[in-house]
Design a protein around this motif. Structure first.
Motif: not given
Length: 241
Positions: A55, A65-67, A60-63, A124, A121, A128, A69
């Motif tokens: 990803e 990051d969510e995965r 697709d950094t948002d996805s 990412l 983490k 940002a 967690e």
């Protein structure tokens, strides 16, 4: 690009940085793979990290990051009072660690998936530009995996990006020391040298930077980035800097 995981292997590419006067190269480059590490507690998350890496590759950094967690939550839950955790690559490293920490404290060998999750983490967050939070997660990776050079490389990137050149240089030098001491970390040597070269250019030490980049080419002769950085140093010298 930075250090990531794919199919149970640690993969690396150079973290891009720029310079206002003469743009230092921002291209990504050759990946390096190390042999699969011993599978320990938490190894089931390696496939999840593989998917997270893909990803990230797609942007697709948002996805991603969510995965990430649930993996982080699992790793955090492994920390318990009265139990020391350590993540190393080989039996030899585990024996070394235990010899260096022969204090009788119960110690559990945890899989590379956890320091890698902390590392991702940090990656990412550094992407940002949240460097302080990135460093906090990278420090977690370093505390858990004392011979994990990758986290020091990424820490150097975050510190350099935040303007802490002395700290960045120390991080890259620590990564280099680990790469020289541990076969499992040898893949990080050219990255640590290129990071060192970038910092030394920023510090105005062109001779030191040139030496670092040339040393990186000795172990990674195909690096176009190191070659372009040497050209950049030559441009700086022509400009009288």
């Amino acid at each position: 690009m930075k250090t990531l995981l794919l199919s149970g292997l640690v993969l690396l590419a150079c973290a891009p940085m720029t310079n206002e006067a003469f743009a230092q190269s921002t291209v990504t480059e050759t990946f390096y793979a190390i042999p699969p590490m011993e599978r320990k507690v938490g190894h089931q998350y390696r496939e999840d990290l593989d998917a997270i890496w893909l990803e990230m590759q797609r942007g697709d950094t948002d996805s991603a990051d969510e995965r990430l967690e649930p993996v982080l939550a699992y790793c955090e839950a492994q920390h318990r009072q009265g139990l020391r955790l350590v993540s190393v690559a080989t039996v030899q490293e585990y024996e070394q660690y235990m010899a260096e920490n022969a204090d009788g404290e119960p110690t559990e060998w945890i899989d590379v998936a956890c320091p890698m999750a902390y590392k991702l983490k940090g990656f990412l967050l550094a992407g940002a530009k949240d460097n302080a939070e990135a460093i906090r997660w990278l420090d977690k990776a370093i505390a858990l995996a004392p011979y994990f050079a990758d986290a020091h490389v990424e820490r150097g990137f975050a510190l350099g990006q935040s303007g802490n050149l002395d700290g960045a240089l120390a991080a890259y030098q620590r990564a280099l020391a680990l790469a020289n001491e541990h076969p499992s970390a040898a893949h990080a040597k050219p990255l640590a040298l290129r990071g060192t070269g970038w910092v030394l250019v920023e510090m105005g030490d062109l001779d030191g930077a040139q030496h670092a980049y040339e040393a990186s080419l000795e172990v990674d002769p195909g690096s176009n980035l190191a070659k372009s950085e040497l050209e950049y140093i030559a441009q700086l010298r022509k400009a009288g800097r």
